[in-house]
Design a protein around this motif. Structure first.
Motif, PDB file in Angstrom:
ATOM      1  N   GLY B  33       0.872  -1.199   0.159  1.00 57.05           N
ATOM      2  CA  GLY B  33      -0.052  -0.213  -0.118  1.00 57.05           C
ATOM      3  C   GLY B  33       0.867   1.201   0.062  1.00 57.05           C
ATOM      4  N   VAL B  34       2.262   1.017  -0.008  1.00 58.18           N
ATOM      5  CA  VAL B  34       3.094   2.221  -0.221  1.00 58.18           C
ATOM      6  C   VAL B  34       3.467   2.735  -1.675  1.00 58.18           C
ATOM      7  CG1 VAL B  34       5.344   2.905   0.618  1.00 58.18           C
ATOM      8  CG2 VAL B  34       4.031   1.650   2.159  1.00 58.18           C
ATOM      9  N   VAL B  35       3.302   4.037  -1.867  1.00 65.70           N
ATOM     10  CA  VAL B  35       3.817   4.467  -3.262  1.00 65.70           C
ATOM     11  C   VAL B  35       5.363   4.673  -2.702  1.00 65.70           C
ATOM     12  CG1 VAL B  35       3.835   6.130  -5.023  1.00 65.70           C
ATOM     13  CG2 VAL B  35       1.767   5.512  -3.654  1.00 65.70           C
ATOM     14  N   ASN B  36       6.417   3.893  -3.488  1.00 71.01           N
ATOM     15  CA  ASN B  36       7.839   4.409  -3.205  1.00 71.01           C
ATOM     16  C   ASN B  36       8.386   5.251  -4.147  1.00 71.01           C
ATOM     17  OD1 ASN B  36      10.233   3.762  -2.400  1.00 71.01           O
ATOM     18  ND2 ASN B  36      10.607   2.269  -4.024  1.00 71.01           N
ATOM     19  N   PHE B  37       8.482   6.484  -3.230  1.00 70.85           N
ATOM     20  CA  PHE B  37       9.085   7.565  -4.273  1.00 70.85           C
ATOM     21  C   PHE B  37      10.778   7.225  -4.488  1.00 70.85           C
ATOM     22  CE2 PHE B  37       5.209   9.505  -4.028  1.00 70.85           C
ATOM     23  CZ  PHE B  37       5.119  10.237  -5.223  1.00 70.85           C
ATOM     24  N   VAL B  81      13.132   0.446   6.448  1.00 71.84           N
ATOM     25  CA  VAL B  81      13.064   1.821   7.112  1.00 71.84           C
ATOM     26  C   VAL B  81      11.671   2.424   6.777  1.00 71.84           C
ATOM     27  CG1 VAL B  81      13.897   4.329   7.055  1.00 71.84           C
ATOM     28  CG2 VAL B  81      15.467   2.227   6.553  1.00 71.84           C
ATOM     29  N   ALA B  82      11.020   1.951   5.717  1.00 81.46           N
ATOM     30  CA  ALA B  82       9.597   2.491   5.273  1.00 81.46           C
ATOM     31  C   ALA B  82       8.643   1.660   5.979  1.00 81.46           C
ATOM     32  CB  ALA B  82       9.438   2.461   4.104  1.00 81.46           C
ATOM     33  N   ILE B  83       8.575   0.350   6.277  1.00 81.90           N
ATOM     34  CA  ILE B  83       7.647  -0.403   6.633  1.00 81.90           C
ATOM     35  C   ILE B  83       8.052  -1.121   7.874  1.00 81.90           C
ATOM     36  CG2 ILE B  83       6.028  -0.252   4.516  1.00 81.90           C
ATOM     37  CD1 ILE B  83       6.992  -3.459   4.354  1.00 81.90           C
ATOM     38  N   GLY B  84       9.168  -1.200   8.328  1.00 86.93           N
ATOM     39  CA  GLY B  84       9.553  -2.187   9.196  1.00 86.93           C
ATOM     40  C   GLY B  84       8.964  -1.917  10.613  1.00 86.93           C
ATOM     41  N   LYS B  85       8.382  -0.807  10.981  1.00 85.55           N
ATOM     42  CA  LYS B  85       7.864  -0.644  12.357  1.00 85.55           C
ATOM     43  C   LYS B  85       6.390  -0.973  12.120  1.00 85.55           C
ATOM     44  CE  LYS B  85       7.258   3.076  15.729  1.00 85.55           C
ATOM     45  NZ  LYS B  85       5.879   3.725  15.281  1.00 85.55           N
ATOM     46  N   ILE B  96       8.718   8.784   4.177  1.00 82.62           N
ATOM     47  CA  ILE B  96       9.856   8.146   4.663  1.00 82.62           C
ATOM     48  C   ILE B  96      10.462   7.761   3.078  1.00 82.62           C
ATOM     49  CG2 ILE B  96      10.979   6.151   5.413  1.00 82.62           C
ATOM     50  CD1 ILE B  96       8.818   5.896   7.627  1.00 82.62           C
ATOM     51  N   THR B  97       9.850   7.206   2.087  1.00 83.64           N
ATOM     52  CA  THR B  97      10.517   6.876   1.022  1.00 83.64           C
ATOM     53  C   THR B  97      10.931   8.199   0.072  1.00 83.64           C
ATOM     54  OG1 THR B  97       8.645   6.832  -0.666  1.00 83.64           O
ATOM     55  CG2 THR B  97       9.413   4.580   0.630  1.00 83.64           C
ATOM     56  N   VAL B 102      15.903  11.323  -1.426  1.00 82.52           N
ATOM     57  CA  VAL B 102      16.602  12.595  -1.242  1.00 82.52           C
ATOM     58  C   VAL B 102      18.171  12.338  -0.665  1.00 82.52           C
ATOM     59  CG1 VAL B 102      16.961  14.933  -0.157  1.00 82.52           C
ATOM     60  CG2 VAL B 102      14.764  14.209  -1.214  1.00 82.52           C
ATOM     61  N   PHE B 103      17.970  11.287   0.413  1.00 82.04           N
ATOM     62  CA  PHE B 103      19.247  10.949   1.159  1.00 82.04           C
ATOM     63  C   PHE B 103      20.052  10.297  -0.045  1.00 82.04           C
ATOM     64  CE2 PHE B 103      21.212   7.179   3.268  1.00 82.04           C
ATOM     65  CZ  PHE B 103      22.228   7.976   3.882  1.00 82.04           C
ATOM     66  N   ALA B 104      19.324   9.502  -1.140  1.00 79.09           N
ATOM     67  CA  ALA B 104      20.138   8.764  -2.096  1.00 79.09           C
ATOM     68  C   ALA B 104      20.981   9.725  -2.829  1.00 79.09           C
ATOM     69  CB  ALA B 104      19.187   8.091  -2.916  1.00 79.09           C
ATOM     70  N   TYR B 105      20.552  10.895  -3.290  1.00 71.94           N
ATOM     71  CA  TYR B 105      21.330  11.958  -3.888  1.00 71.94           C
ATOM     72  C   TYR B 105      22.508  12.033  -3.158  1.00 71.94           C
ATOM     73  CZ  TYR B 105      17.009  13.622  -6.672  1.00 71.94           C
ATOM     74  OH  TYR B 105      16.349  13.893  -7.493  1.00 71.94           O
TER      75      TYR B 105
END
Ligand code: ADP
Ligand code: MG
Lengths: 223, 286
Positions: B33-37, B81-85, B96-97, B102-105
């Motif tokens: 159900g997550v749109v992974n940006f 990180v995104a769905i672990g909790k 989060i994604t 942005v972190f990946a940049y």
């Protein structure tokens, strides 16, 4: 031998108490009813038994495999009937996912095996949900609201299947029902849950004549 | 005419990249159900890594496969990180994604700098029906189509694929039959990472990659995926290919500056139509 034993079980949802000091047990090959109105806490008990909700306190012991037919049937709507059944055997590993035996047990599903479960009637979906639960080769089958939203004839047919399963295979069943008449006619014992507490329990024929029960649950149910 | 055929084939090659990114989005969205940006970042990461591995002397195929494998692992990390909790709602996971993208940049700039990179693909020129195109475009299609067939077979024929579909269909029921929904979600993220990575390693030889190439990929991939309500990989394939062809034709006939706008316009149109038909896109999956 006791298959399921629940003692002093209390469950809370963010403060609100859903089950309050509930104790009950199921012996092998017993068919027991849990009767109660909407919101009494029946589904909460099912979730605790299946390990989907953690209790606040109390002990729950299940000696063997338990499978449930969830309230509202909850079939995998976009998957075929056959895939629904196969996934019922998910815990068994690949070799335990053969569906042949279920089709022998519930032959009405055979012509439907390729249909998406979401396109079936309520009664057919209930049969899929029962078949899916049986795929888990349960020692105990818990059925949450067998008759909910189904026509009387359909309920009768499903009840017949259940009776056969119980008689022929000695399946242990916990039947959760709002229709007390149905539950008492199928089961040998019953518990009555009210606002999270067991208020009454005993043998079905005795309970069927109990005034407290007839007043609260059987009054409107005569057909 | 041969111009047109040339544009068509290169368009299909470009579109295959969009389709792969889009199907990765679909795989993750259906199950979690997550749109992974961060989906575009998988492609950039795998492309950059391939260029490094090739420079270091590793042969083709091995370099690409290694990069795709790393992208799959990074997919799992993003998933953790995104769905672990437990109990994180999909909206929060989406943010989060976005943050991880942005972190990946930052990571990519530190590791590979901010200049465009590329590496050679299948060399040579192929002539198809009078049209001359880089042979690599045919390779892209030759890999993408079987990958989609394998994906379809995986989801419909294997129990693991069915279990993933079951999570997409009814998460509660999946838990009832004992499927570990969170683990399936992480598996979907791995699949999304691999598909995104594959898009990157396949398209980079014909399109340079920079750290922010993920924007183009995610916009086009999302547009492709949204065509199928974010839930149908087959539609994402067709959508991606159509987008690629449309954009290549537009560029080929002289309006190259408007490529991204085409994707955006298409995406908005589809989303508005779907919203009018069935409420928010998010609800379409239930
Ligand atoms: N997830 C939940 N969060 C908060 N309250 C809940 C939740 N599920 C059930 N409840 C509450 O717990 C009580 C018992 O619900 P439930 O077990 O579903 O009853 P029943 O199955 O007998 O209708 C109800 O008051 C219900 O509103
Ligand atoms: Mg209930």
């Amino acid at each position: 031998m006791t298959l399921v034993s629940v003692s002093s079980l209390t469950v809370r949802y963010s403060g609100a108490t859903a089950l309050d000091d509930v104790s009950l047990h199921l012996d092998r090959s017993e068919m027991v009813a849990l009767i109660g109105a909407n919101g009494a806490g029946k589904s909460t008990l099912v979730k605790v038994l299946s390990g989907l909700v953690a209790p606040a306190s109390g002990q729950v012991t299940v000696n063997g495999r338990l499978a449930q037919v969830p309230e509202g049937r909850e079939v995998f709507a976009d998957l075929s009937v056959d895939d629904n059944l196969r996934l019922g055997g998910w815990r068994n590993g690949r070799r335990g996912r053969d569906t042949t035996a279920i089709y022998e047990l519930l032959p009405a599903l055979v012509p439907l095996r390729r249909r998406a479960a979401g396109t079936l009637s309520g009664g057919q979906q209930q049969m899929v949900a029962i078949g899916r639960a049986l795929m888990g080769r349960p020692d105990v089958l818990v059925i949450d609201e067998l008759s909910l939203g189904l026509a009387p004839l359909v309920v009768e047919a499903l009840a017949g299947h259940l009776r056969d399963l119980h008689r022929d295979r000695g399946l242990t069943v916990l039947l959760i029902e709002q229709n007390a008449r149905l539950a008492l006619s199928l089961c040998s014992r019953a518990y009555v849950l009210e606002a999270g507490r067991i208020v009454l329990d005993g043998d079905a024929p005795v309970l069927a004549r109990d005034e407290r029960l007839t007043a609260a649950y059987l009054g409107g149910h005569y057909e | 005419m041969s111009d047109f055929l040339g544009y068509l084939l290169t368009g299909l090659g470009i579109g295959a990249g969009f389709a792969l990114v889009g199907s990765g989005l679909v795989a993750i969205y259906r199950v979690t159900g997550v749109v992974n940006f961060a989906q575009g970042a998988f492609a950039v990461l795998a492309a950059m890594l391939t260029s490094t591995l090739l420079t270091a002397g590793l042969p083709h195929v091995l370099s690409e496969l290694a990069a795709v494998a790393v992208a799959a692992v990074v997919g799992v990390l993003v998933g953790i990180v995104a769905i672990g909790k437990p109990g994180t709602d999909p909206g929060t996971s989406l943010i989060i994604t976005l943050g991880l993208g942005v972190f990946a940049y930052a990571v990519e700039i530190v590791l590979w700098g901010d200049q465009p990179r590329s590496f050679p693909g299948l060399p040579g020129v192929a002539t198809v029906g009078g049209a001359r195109i880089q042979a690599h475009y045919l390779l892209i299609l030759g890999v993408t189509v079987p990958v989609f067939l394998a994906l379809a077979a995986f989801f419909s024929r294997t129990d693991l694929g069915k279990a993933l579909s079951a999570c997409a269909s009814n998460r509660y029921a999946a838990r009832v039959v004992g499927i570990d929904v969170r683990r399936m979600g992480l598996l979907a993220f791995a699949l999304g990472g691999a598909l995104g990575g594959l898009a990157g390693v396949l398209t980079t030889p014909v399109q340079q990659v920079t750290f922010d190439s993920d924007v183009t990929l995610i916009v086009n991939g999302f547009a492709a995926a949204v065509l199928g309500g974010l839930t149908r990989p087959g539609v994402a394939l067709v959508g991606g290919l159509l987008l690629g062809v449309a954009q290549t034709l537009i560029a080929g006939y002289g309006w190259g500056a408007y490529q991204l706008e085409v994707a955006l316009l298409l995406m908005l149109t589809v989303m508005i139509v779907q919203a009018a038909r069935s409420g928010p896109v998010r609800e379409a999956a239930r």
